[in-house]
Every structure is written in C-alpha cells, then in structure tokens.
Design a protein around this motif. Structure first.
Motif, PDB file in Angstrom:
ATOM      1  N   LEU A  28      -0.289  12.366  -2.899  1.00 25.77           N
ATOM      2  CA  LEU A  28      -1.684  12.582  -3.296  1.00 25.77           C
ATOM      3  C   LEU A  28      -2.386  11.228  -3.499  1.00 25.77           C
ATOM      4  O   LEU A  28      -3.521  11.032  -3.049  1.00 25.77           O
ATOM      5  N   ALA A  29      -1.677  10.305  -4.145  1.00 20.02           N
ATOM      6  CA  ALA A  29      -2.230   8.962  -4.375  1.00 20.02           C
ATOM      7  C   ALA A  29      -2.451   8.227  -3.053  1.00 20.02           C
ATOM      8  O   ALA A  29      -3.476   7.556  -2.867  1.00 20.02           O
ATOM      9  N   ILE A  30      -1.502   8.384  -2.101  1.00 22.08           N
ATOM     10  CA  ILE A  30      -1.646   7.761  -0.778  1.00 22.08           C
ATOM     11  C   ILE A  30      -2.861   8.350  -0.061  1.00 22.08           C
ATOM     12  O   ILE A  30      -3.653   7.630   0.544  1.00 22.08           O
ATOM     13  N   ALA A  31      -3.028   9.682  -0.161  1.00 26.82           N
ATOM     14  CA  ALA A  31      -4.163  10.361   0.473  1.00 26.82           C
ATOM     15  C   ALA A  31      -5.485   9.855  -0.106  1.00 26.82           C
ATOM     16  O   ALA A  31      -6.430   9.568   0.631  1.00 26.82           O
ATOM     17  N   VAL A  32      -5.531   9.732  -1.432  1.00 30.31           N
ATOM     18  CA  VAL A  32      -6.754   9.260  -2.100  1.00 30.31           C
ATOM     19  C   VAL A  32      -7.042   7.807  -1.709  1.00 30.31           C
ATOM     20  O   VAL A  32      -8.182   7.450  -1.403  1.00 30.31           O
ATOM     21  N   LYS A  33      -5.995   6.967  -1.678  1.00 31.72           N
ATOM     22  CA  LYS A  33      -6.164   5.558  -1.307  1.00 31.72           C
ATOM     23  C   LYS A  33      -6.651   5.435   0.137  1.00 31.72           C
ATOM     24  O   LYS A  33      -7.562   4.665   0.432  1.00 31.72           O
ATOM     25  N   LEU A  34      -6.027   6.220   1.038  1.00 27.84           N
ATOM     26  CA  LEU A  34      -6.404   6.221   2.447  1.00 27.84           C
ATOM     27  C   LEU A  34      -7.866   6.652   2.603  1.00 27.84           C
ATOM     28  O   LEU A  34      -8.626   6.051   3.359  1.00 27.84           O
ATOM     29  N   PHE A  35      -8.259   7.668   1.824  1.00 28.20           N
ATOM     30  CA  PHE A  35      -9.639   8.166   1.846  1.00 28.20           C
ATOM     31  C   PHE A  35     -10.602   7.091   1.327  1.00 28.20           C
ATOM     32  O   PHE A  35     -11.587   6.757   1.968  1.00 28.20           O
ATOM     33  N   ALA A  36     -10.279   6.530   0.153  1.00 24.84           N
ATOM     34  CA  ALA A  36     -11.160   5.542  -0.499  1.00 24.84           C
ATOM     35  C   ALA A  36     -11.343   4.283   0.344  1.00 24.84           C
ATOM     36  O   ALA A  36     -12.451   3.774   0.467  1.00 24.84           O
ATOM     37  N   GLN A  37     -10.238   3.799   0.948  1.00 26.19           N
ATOM     38  CA  GLN A  37     -10.312   2.575   1.746  1.00 26.19           C
ATOM     39  C   GLN A  37     -11.167   2.759   2.991  1.00 26.19           C
ATOM     40  O   GLN A  37     -11.853   1.838   3.416  1.00 26.19           O
ATOM     41  N   SER A  58     -12.766   6.962  10.515  1.00 23.92           N
ATOM     42  CA  SER A  58     -12.972   8.419  10.523  1.00 23.92           C
ATOM     43  C   SER A  58     -11.647   9.149  10.719  1.00 23.92           C
ATOM     44  O   SER A  58     -11.378  10.169  10.084  1.00 23.92           O
ATOM     45  N   PHE A  59     -10.813   8.597  11.610  1.00 24.04           N
ATOM     46  CA  PHE A  59      -9.492   9.163  11.884  1.00 24.04           C
ATOM     47  C   PHE A  59      -8.631   9.153  10.621  1.00 24.04           C
ATOM     48  O   PHE A  59      -7.983  10.130  10.280  1.00 24.04           O
ATOM     49  N   ALA A  60      -8.667   8.049   9.903  1.00 21.13           N
ATOM     50  CA  ALA A  60      -7.882   7.913   8.672  1.00 21.13           C
ATOM     51  C   ALA A  60      -8.388   8.851   7.577  1.00 21.13           C
ATOM     52  O   ALA A  60      -7.592   9.427   6.834  1.00 21.13           O
ATOM     53  N   VAL A  61      -9.720   9.029   7.477  1.00 16.38           N
ATOM     54  CA  VAL A  61     -10.297   9.940   6.479  1.00 16.38           C
ATOM     55  C   VAL A  61      -9.857  11.373   6.767  1.00 16.38           C
ATOM     56  O   VAL A  61      -9.448  12.107   5.855  1.00 16.38           O
ATOM     57  N   ALA A  62      -9.914  11.790   8.042  1.00 17.00           N
ATOM     58  CA  ALA A  62      -9.474  13.137   8.424  1.00 17.00           C
ATOM     59  C   ALA A  62      -7.999  13.344   8.076  1.00 17.00           C
ATOM     60  O   ALA A  62      -7.610  14.373   7.517  1.00 17.00           O
ATOM     61  N   LYS A  70     -15.478   3.951   2.643  1.00 18.91           N
ATOM     62  CA  LYS A  70     -16.436   2.853   2.425  1.00 18.91           C
ATOM     63  C   LYS A  70     -16.909   2.269   3.746  1.00 18.91           C
ATOM     64  O   LYS A  70     -18.087   2.017   3.943  1.00 18.91           O
ATOM     65  N   ALA A  71     -15.944   2.102   4.683  1.00 19.07           N
ATOM     66  CA  ALA A  71     -16.263   1.513   5.984  1.00 19.07           C
ATOM     67  C   ALA A  71     -17.216   2.385   6.801  1.00 19.07           C
ATOM     68  O   ALA A  71     -17.950   1.884   7.645  1.00 19.07           O
ATOM     69  N   LEU A  72     -17.210   3.691   6.533  1.00 17.34           N
ATOM     70  CA  LEU A  72     -18.079   4.591   7.290  1.00 17.34           C
ATOM     71  C   LEU A  72     -19.538   4.458   6.880  1.00 17.34           C
ATOM     72  O   LEU A  72     -20.430   4.808   7.645  1.00 17.34           O
ATOM     73  N   PHE A  73     -19.785   3.943   5.675  1.00 15.36           N
ATOM     74  CA  PHE A  73     -21.169   3.839   5.183  1.00 15.36           C
ATOM     75  C   PHE A  73     -21.696   2.404   5.194  1.00 15.36           C
ATOM     76  O   PHE A  73     -22.755   2.125   4.672  1.00 15.36           O
TER      77      PHE A  73
END
Length: 195
Positions: free
Chosen positions: A179-188, A72-76, A191-194
């Motif tokens: 932007l790519a790092i942000a998207v990768k951080l979000f995507a990785q 959650s911290f990484a997604v934020a 998934k773990a949150l669900f």
C-alpha cells in the motif's frame, strides 16, 4: 562486441530485485494458489521476463505511440497495486477468478503482470536504461527471473514452514508495505502530470 560489467549487472539486479519484491509477494502467490488451485511458475516467470525485456527495448516508444507518458503509466499501475494491497490488509476479495480459465488468468494477471513485471519494475527498467548498458540490464532481468521461478516453485513449502498464522501476519505486513509503495508510486508520478 558486448561489454559485460559485473558491477552494473549486480546493481541492476539488486535494484530490480528490491522493486519486484518477490519475497514480499509470497503471501499474494499463496493466496492466488488457494483461489485458482495451481499457478504455472515457469509460465509466470517467462512471461514476466519477456514483458520486462520487451519493455526495456520498446517501453518509451510504445507509451509515446499511444500517447501515454511514463508517469501516467505508473499512476495507473499504482491503482492496481493499491487494490491488491487492500485485499491483503482487509481480507476482502476484489480479484475474481474466471472459472476454468482461472489458472491461466492468475498466472498472467495479476502474477506475471502487474506483481512481477509491474509499473514499478517497468519504470525502473526505463531509468536503468539511462544509466547502464542494455546487455547488463538484460542479464540482471534474467537472474531476477531465475529467483522469481525458485520462489514461485517453493511458495507452498514456504507456506508449510511458516504456517497459516505466520502467513496471515506476513500478508498484513506486506499488504501495508505494498500500500505504501502504491501511494509513493502515485505521489511521485501524479506531480509530474500537472507540471
């Protein structure tokens, strides 16, 4: 007795250096300097180093205490990086300086956190802790802080060397990378949150 391992220090240093990407953040640093006039390089480096060392010891416990997991911290954090990247690519201003407090504010946010000691570097510290001895990670953080300070201090010289058009090109390129790092951080982490 502390057992320092040069291989672990070097590996942890290189991993953190790549994640922090202070060289790639030069356009953001220059942009912040233009907005607020001055950035306190020493303060930004020391605050970022302190945040990283404190998070190394207390990160998992602090997040658990307030009911937030690392994902959650990484997604934020990915959202913050996403908006900073948009600023760089589109030439828009989302971050506003707060008048007289601008210099101090910019030194702490967004420079010390989340650009230097951001979700990427903080979550990396947690994963490094699982692999390496804590004293080796602290030494790696210390060396990264020195590199960060040198880059922040010489960013105006780097700007003069590259020139305004060079800075614009680098800014757009690194905006896309961020932007790519942000998207990768979000995507990785989403998934773990669900699961």
């Amino acid at each position: 007795m502390m057992d320092f391992n040069l291989k672990e220090i070097f590996t942890a240093f290189m991993v953190l250096f790549a994640v922090i990407d202070i060289i790639g953040n030069i356009p953001i640093v220059i942009d912040l300097r233009k907005k607020v006039g001055h950035i306190q390089s020493e303060k930004a480096s020391i605050i970022a180093g302190c945040i990283m060392v404190i998070f190394l010891f207390l990160g998992q416990s602090l997040l658990s205490l307030i009911g937030i997991d690392v994902n959650s911290f990484a997604v934020a954090g990915s959202f913050i990086l996403f908006f900073i990247a948009l600023e760089m690519i589109l030439g828009i201003t989302l971050y506003k300086d707060d008048g007289d407090a601008g210099t101090i504010t910019a030194t702490i946010f967004p420079l010390a956190f989340p650009l230097i000691a951001g979700p990427g570097s903080l979550t990396t510290l947690l994963s490094l802790r699982a692999e390496f001895a804590i004293q080796n990670i602290i030494v790696a953080v210390f060396f990264n802080v020195i590199v960060i300070y040198i880059v922040l201090k010489t960013s105006s010289k780097i700007e003069r060397l590259i020139g305004p058009s060079g800075i614009q090109i680098i800014r757009k390129v690194f905006g896309v990378i961020l932007l790519a790092i942000a998207v990768k951080l979000f995507a990785q982490n989403i998934k773990a949150l669900f699961i």
